[in-house]
Motif scaffolding. Structure first.
Motif, PDB file in Angstrom:
ATOM      1  N   LYS A 194       0.820  -1.218   0.000  1.00  0.00           N
ATOM      2  CA  LYS A 194       0.000   0.000   0.000  1.00  0.00           C
ATOM      3  C   LYS A 194       0.853   1.266   0.000  1.00  0.00           C
ATOM      4  O   LYS A 194       1.816   1.377   0.749  1.00  0.00           O
ATOM      5  CB  LYS A 194      -0.928   0.000   1.223  1.00  0.00           C
ATOM      6  CG  LYS A 194      -1.963  -1.110   1.195  1.00  0.00           C
ATOM      7  CD  LYS A 194      -2.810  -1.127   2.442  1.00  0.00           C
ATOM      8  CE  LYS A 194      -2.093  -1.718   3.631  1.00  0.00           C
ATOM      9  NZ  LYS A 194      -1.774  -3.140   3.471  1.00  0.00           N
ATOM     10  N   ASN A 195       0.434   2.222  -0.826  1.00  0.00           N
ATOM     11  CA  ASN A 195       1.061   3.537  -0.879  1.00  0.00           C
ATOM     12  C   ASN A 195      -0.065   4.561  -1.025  1.00  0.00           C
ATOM     13  O   ASN A 195      -0.459   4.902  -2.139  1.00  0.00           O
ATOM     14  CB  ASN A 195       2.035   3.629  -2.058  1.00  0.00           C
ATOM     15  CG  ASN A 195       2.698   4.988  -2.154  1.00  0.00           C
ATOM     16  OD1 ASN A 195       2.966   5.630  -1.140  1.00  0.00           O
ATOM     17  ND2 ASN A 195       2.966   5.437  -3.369  1.00  0.00           N
ATOM     18  N   TYR A 196      -0.602   5.024   0.106  1.00  0.00           N
ATOM     19  CA  TYR A 196      -1.744   5.932   0.094  1.00  0.00           C
ATOM     20  C   TYR A 196      -1.251   7.354   0.360  1.00  0.00           C
ATOM     21  O   TYR A 196      -0.684   7.638   1.424  1.00  0.00           O
ATOM     22  CB  TYR A 196      -2.773   5.526   1.146  1.00  0.00           C
ATOM     23  CG  TYR A 196      -3.365   4.142   0.935  1.00  0.00           C
ATOM     24  CD1 TYR A 196      -3.231   3.478  -0.278  1.00  0.00           C
ATOM     25  CD2 TYR A 196      -4.053   3.496   1.956  1.00  0.00           C
ATOM     26  CE1 TYR A 196      -3.765   2.210  -0.475  1.00  0.00           C
ATOM     27  CE2 TYR A 196      -4.602   2.231   1.762  1.00  0.00           C
ATOM     28  CZ  TYR A 196      -4.454   1.591   0.549  1.00  0.00           C
ATOM     29  OH  TYR A 196      -4.992   0.339   0.348  1.00  0.00           O
ATOM     30  N   ILE A 197      -1.456   8.224  -0.608  1.00  0.00           N
ATOM     31  CA  ILE A 197      -0.970   9.607  -0.540  1.00  0.00           C
ATOM     32  C   ILE A 197      -2.174  10.542  -0.519  1.00  0.00           C
ATOM     33  O   ILE A 197      -3.020  10.497  -1.418  1.00  0.00           O
ATOM     34  CB  ILE A 197      -0.084   9.951  -1.750  1.00  0.00           C
ATOM     35  CG1 ILE A 197       1.056   8.938  -1.885  1.00  0.00           C
ATOM     36  CG2 ILE A 197       0.463  11.369  -1.633  1.00  0.00           C
ATOM     37  CD1 ILE A 197       1.837   9.076  -3.177  1.00  0.00           C
ATOM     38  N   TYR A 198      -2.241  11.378   0.482  1.00  0.00           N
ATOM     39  CA  TYR A 198      -3.380  12.286   0.600  1.00  0.00           C
ATOM     40  C   TYR A 198      -3.275  13.433  -0.403  1.00  0.00           C
ATOM     41  O   TYR A 198      -2.194  13.994  -0.617  1.00  0.00           O
ATOM     42  CB  TYR A 198      -3.451  12.853   2.020  1.00  0.00           C
ATOM     43  CG  TYR A 198      -4.720  13.616   2.301  1.00  0.00           C
ATOM     44  CD1 TYR A 198      -5.959  13.018   2.111  1.00  0.00           C
ATOM     45  CD2 TYR A 198      -4.680  14.928   2.747  1.00  0.00           C
ATOM     46  CE1 TYR A 198      -7.131  13.699   2.379  1.00  0.00           C
ATOM     47  CE2 TYR A 198      -5.850  15.622   3.017  1.00  0.00           C
ATOM     48  CZ  TYR A 198      -7.070  14.996   2.827  1.00  0.00           C
ATOM     49  OH  TYR A 198      -8.232  15.689   3.077  1.00  0.00           O
ATOM     50  N   ASP A 199      -4.398  13.768  -1.002  1.00  0.00           N
ATOM     51  CA  ASP A 199      -4.481  14.900  -1.916  1.00  0.00           C
ATOM     52  C   ASP A 199      -4.813  16.137  -1.083  1.00  0.00           C
ATOM     53  O   ASP A 199      -5.966  16.401  -0.755  1.00  0.00           O
ATOM     54  CB  ASP A 199      -5.568  14.641  -2.964  1.00  0.00           C
ATOM     55  CG  ASP A 199      -5.627  15.727  -4.033  1.00  0.00           C
ATOM     56  OD1 ASP A 199      -4.970  16.762  -3.850  1.00  0.00           O
ATOM     57  OD2 ASP A 199      -6.331  15.522  -5.047  1.00  0.00           O
ATOM     58  N   TRP A 200      -3.782  16.903  -0.736  1.00  0.00           N
ATOM     59  CA  TRP A 200      -3.948  18.025   0.182  1.00  0.00           C
ATOM     60  C   TRP A 200      -4.788  19.158  -0.390  1.00  0.00           C
ATOM     61  O   TRP A 200      -5.185  20.071   0.335  1.00  0.00           O
ATOM     62  CB  TRP A 200      -2.572  18.549   0.624  1.00  0.00           C
ATOM     63  CG  TRP A 200      -1.898  17.587   1.545  1.00  0.00           C
ATOM     64  CD1 TRP A 200      -0.941  16.679   1.208  1.00  0.00           C
ATOM     65  CD2 TRP A 200      -2.151  17.401   2.942  1.00  0.00           C
ATOM     66  NE1 TRP A 200      -0.577  15.935   2.315  1.00  0.00           N
ATOM     67  CE2 TRP A 200      -1.305  16.360   3.391  1.00  0.00           C
ATOM     68  CE3 TRP A 200      -3.012  18.010   3.843  1.00  0.00           C
ATOM     69  CZ2 TRP A 200      -1.296  15.932   4.702  1.00  0.00           C
ATOM     70  CZ3 TRP A 200      -2.998  17.574   5.165  1.00  0.00           C
ATOM     71  CH2 TRP A 200      -2.147  16.550   5.575  1.00  0.00           C
ATOM     72  N   ARG A 201      -5.088  19.114  -1.687  1.00  0.00           N
ATOM     73  CA  ARG A 201      -5.982  20.127  -2.256  1.00  0.00           C
ATOM     74  C   ARG A 201      -7.347  20.106  -1.572  1.00  0.00           C
ATOM     75  O   ARG A 201      -8.052  21.120  -1.541  1.00  0.00           O
ATOM     76  CB  ARG A 201      -6.167  19.894  -3.759  1.00  0.00           C
ATOM     77  CG  ARG A 201      -4.907  20.079  -4.588  1.00  0.00           C
ATOM     78  CD  ARG A 201      -5.197  19.785  -6.050  1.00  0.00           C
ATOM     79  NE  ARG A 201      -5.718  18.443  -6.234  1.00  0.00           N
ATOM     80  CZ  ARG A 201      -6.420  18.057  -7.308  1.00  0.00           C
ATOM     81  NH1 ARG A 201      -6.691  18.907  -8.267  1.00  0.00           N
ATOM     82  NH2 ARG A 201      -6.848  16.816  -7.404  1.00  0.00           N
ATOM     83  N   ILE A 202      -7.723  18.950  -1.031  1.00  0.00           N
ATOM     84  CA  ILE A 202      -9.011  18.796  -0.362  1.00  0.00           C
ATOM     85  C   ILE A 202      -9.134  19.768   0.807  1.00  0.00           C
ATOM     86  O   ILE A 202     -10.214  20.301   1.085  1.00  0.00           O
ATOM     87  CB  ILE A 202      -9.183  17.342   0.120  1.00  0.00           C
ATOM     88  CG1 ILE A 202      -9.256  16.391  -1.086  1.00  0.00           C
ATOM     89  CG2 ILE A 202     -10.427  17.190   0.990  1.00  0.00           C
ATOM     90  CD1 ILE A 202      -9.118  14.929  -0.720  1.00  0.00           C
ATOM     91  N   LEU A 203      -8.029  20.007   1.504  1.00  0.00           N
ATOM     92  CA  LEU A 203      -8.050  20.904   2.661  1.00  0.00           C
ATOM     93  C   LEU A 203      -7.554  22.306   2.314  1.00  0.00           C
ATOM     94  O   LEU A 203      -7.267  23.103   3.206  1.00  0.00           O
ATOM     95  CB  LEU A 203      -7.193  20.320   3.785  1.00  0.00           C
ATOM     96  CG  LEU A 203      -7.692  18.990   4.375  1.00  0.00           C
ATOM     97  CD1 LEU A 203      -6.778  18.558   5.506  1.00  0.00           C
ATOM     98  CD2 LEU A 203      -9.126  19.111   4.858  1.00  0.00           C
TER      99      LEU A 203
END
Length: 615
Positions: A582-591
């Motif tokens: 697993k390599n889960y990267i958050y899309d910080w554009r959401i915040l």
């Protein structure tokens, strides 16, 4: 000494003493004023902080699925220009300049008109303050809350950006970590969760997974024999209370979402008449044959009712137009004919008999309309018109990016399926939300704006082939033979600007059906009553890295691979046997103020994105 000399000396001394006295007086007076102003500023800051907290609490009830539902007053706030000037002088003024450019400063909401707010402010005994909310232009999901407090000469502004409480504020969210059959799914050494993490259950850890963002869970179960436990790059994890867990219960969020999505997604026959952006609701069933008759059971005669329904399963393909007249669509929809037959003795309770499959039929595609805020809807013939209850092949529509159905949806690149050796990712150009019963993913899904970045990474790593092949093969986090990170390109994704976005919302499951090597899914994924998992995750050889760039929320945690503890090594480091790491990267554009219609939210809650103070 002459008398005149003494007099002159005396005068000079008196002048010097007077000047010093006056200087001391003014200095002391200035000190006293500074002390007084500091005290006033501290009091104003205290008031502003408390009023801001009260304002956030009172505005929550206005936030929800459609953003802020509030009666805005028309006009501008008299002191807003003064507030803006002070903010822009701060070290982060450039960032706030961008925020100000997004505001609709000709509208505001005075919180003093809110009875709950006024009552509580009165109880606290606060006066000489103003609190207003200012909406973002063309974005109902965000607002700026500003409090102005004055004590004497001191003026303090406390301000915060608020948004609807989107479920995808977490990179990873689960309600349950243990499968219904009792199986536990683990986070292991090679797993990286790069963003806010939350589980309403006990998480299970073997080895040393890396959590790069904030972490919240009910509890943690660590197999200490297999390593030292998780690595945290942020402060220690937060242990959730029962109250915390109930607030973000995914089943309640699903029920709320199911009601609210109906407001913004309509049948095609209504979409083509709408003067406002609306989503397209695809039919889930259509009766194609119906009859009734009698049958004998012993001495008794019974009436029966029969129906045959077309219950289509939809196939959706994303595309990035490149000016080719035959390939200039943004999104294409097909359906597979699934016929199901039912019997009943009262027209209410229907009993399934059998199922048969038919053809795959083109339904429609959506094209961009140049120099317009509309889109072009193109139907594919008579069968499409009949299914959608329309009488023409082409319409200009206002479209909010939502496609909804109660049926299942397959996400597939048709070109890739025609040639199994030719792996072709789908490139999402625009903002969309797909809502379905189950969602099945058969190919890479990548935001079009990130294509060049992935090609650059591939070139650095010496990956050969055409653009599609490079993008499909590239690794975002390359590991060495010991399982440690050798190259990390995730920051290139997190820091890139883009206006592409995708929500994949399934009432049941989201499933990767075809294990493409180093699979990449750019999307916010939701599985409300089921799981996100990989079909046949426990078969075959490892297939590399599964990258989710966005977020993942699911009811029960699903499996994407299997592993074993390396008994032959000193540290018993977990090793992937099948499926993916697993390599889960958050899309910080959401915040950062980015929103899309159809994003699941928590009702009557808001998310605080930024809090600042200026005087």
């Amino acid at each position: 000494m002459r008398n005149g000399s003494i007099l002159v000396t005396t005068v000079i001394i008196l002048v010097i003493v007077s000047v010093l006295g006056i200087s001391v007086f003014f200095a002391f007076n200035q000190y006293r004023e500074n002390v007084g102003l500091t005290a006033q500023r501290l009091e104003a800051t205290y008031r502003a902080s408390n009023i801001l907290s009260l304002g956030v609490a009172c505005l929550k009830k206005h936030f929800g699925f459609s953003g802020m539902e509030i009666n805005w007053s028309t006009g501008s706030v008299t002191w807003f220009d003064d507030f803006r000037k002070r903010v822009l002088l701060q070290s982060d003024g450039d960032a706030w300049e961008n925020v100000f450019s997004l505001l609709d400063t000709e509208k505001y909401y005075n919180l003093s008109s809110d009875i709950d707010f006024s009552t509580e402010a009165s109880k606290l005994g606060f006066s000489n303050f103003e609190a207003v909310a200012i909406p973002f232009e063309n974005n109902p999901f965000f607002a700026l809350l500003v409090v102005r407090a004055q004590v004497g000469k001191a003026v303090v502004y406390k301000y915060a950006v608020l948004s609807s409480d989107f479920l995808n504020k977490y990179a990873y969210f689960t309600e349950k970590e243990t499968r219904p059959d009792g199986d536990k799914i683990y986070f292991i050494t090679q797993d990286i969760i790069d963003g806010p993490f939350r589980s309403n259950d006990v998480i299970h850890v073997e080895g040393k997974p890396l959590f790069k963002g904030s972490v919240e869970f009910k509890d943690i179960d660590i197999d200490l024999e297999a390593g030292e436990g998780p690595r945290y790059e942020n402060p220690p994890p937060k242990y959730l209370t029962d109250e915390d867990i109930q607030k973000y219960n995914i089943e309640k969020i699903k029920d709320y979402y199911a009601r609210e999505i109906e407001r913004i997604a309509k049948p095609a026959s209504e979409v083509v008449l709408s003067s406002e952006p609306v989503g397209i609701e695809l039919p889930s069933a259509m009766i194609v044959e119906e009859k009734e008759g009698w049958y004998w059971w012993g001495e008794y005669q019974w009436r029966y009712y029969y129906k045959k329904q077309l219950e289509p399963v939809y196939i959706i393909e994303f595309n990035a137009p490149r000016g080719n007249s035959g390939n200039d669509y943004l999104i294409k929809v097909k359906y597979k004919e699934i016929y199901r037959e039912y019997l009943s003795n009262n027209r209410k309770d229907w009993y399934f008999i059998q199922e048969s499959e038919g053809r795959e039929v083109n339904l429609f595609h959506i094209k961009p309309k140049p120099n317009s805020d509309q889109y072009h809807l193109v139907l594919q013939g008579e069968e499409a018109r009949r299914l959608l209850d329309l009488d023409r092949n082409e319409y200009d529509i206002y479209f909010n990016g939502v496609i909804k159905t109660d049926s299942d949806v397959y996400l597939r690149n048709a070109s890739s399926q025609e040639n199994q050796e030719n792996i072709k990712p789908m490139f999402v150009d625009g903002r969309y939300t797909i809502v379905a019963n189950n969602i099945y993913i058969e190919d890479h899904i990548i935001y079009n704006d990130y294509r060049e970045i992935l090609e650059e990474i591939a070139d650095k790593e010496g990956i050969k082939g055409n653009s599609d092949q490079k993008v499909a093969q590239v690794l975002i986090r390359k590991l060495d033979k010991n399982g440690n990170i050798e190259e990390d390109y995730s920051e290139l994704l997190k820091n890139h600007e883009s206006d592409d976005f995708l929500n994949l919302v399934a009432y049941k499951n989201v499933v990767i059906t075809d294990k493409k090597p180093n699979m990449k899914i750019f999307a916010s994924i939701y599985a409300f009553t089921g799981s996100f998992y990989v079909k046949d995750y426990d078969r075959g050889d490892p297939v590399g890295e599964l990258t989710i760039f966005g977020s993942l929320a699911q009811y029960v945690r699903g499996a994407v691979g299997t592993f074993t503890s390396a008994w032959w090594s000193k540290d018993r480091k977990p090793v992937v046997l099948t499926g993916y790491r697993k390599n889960y990267i958050y899309d910080w554009r959401i915040l950062k103020g980015f929103s899309v219609f159809g994003t699941p939210t928590v009702p009557k809650e808001s998310n605080i994105l930024n809090v600042r103070e200026v005087y």
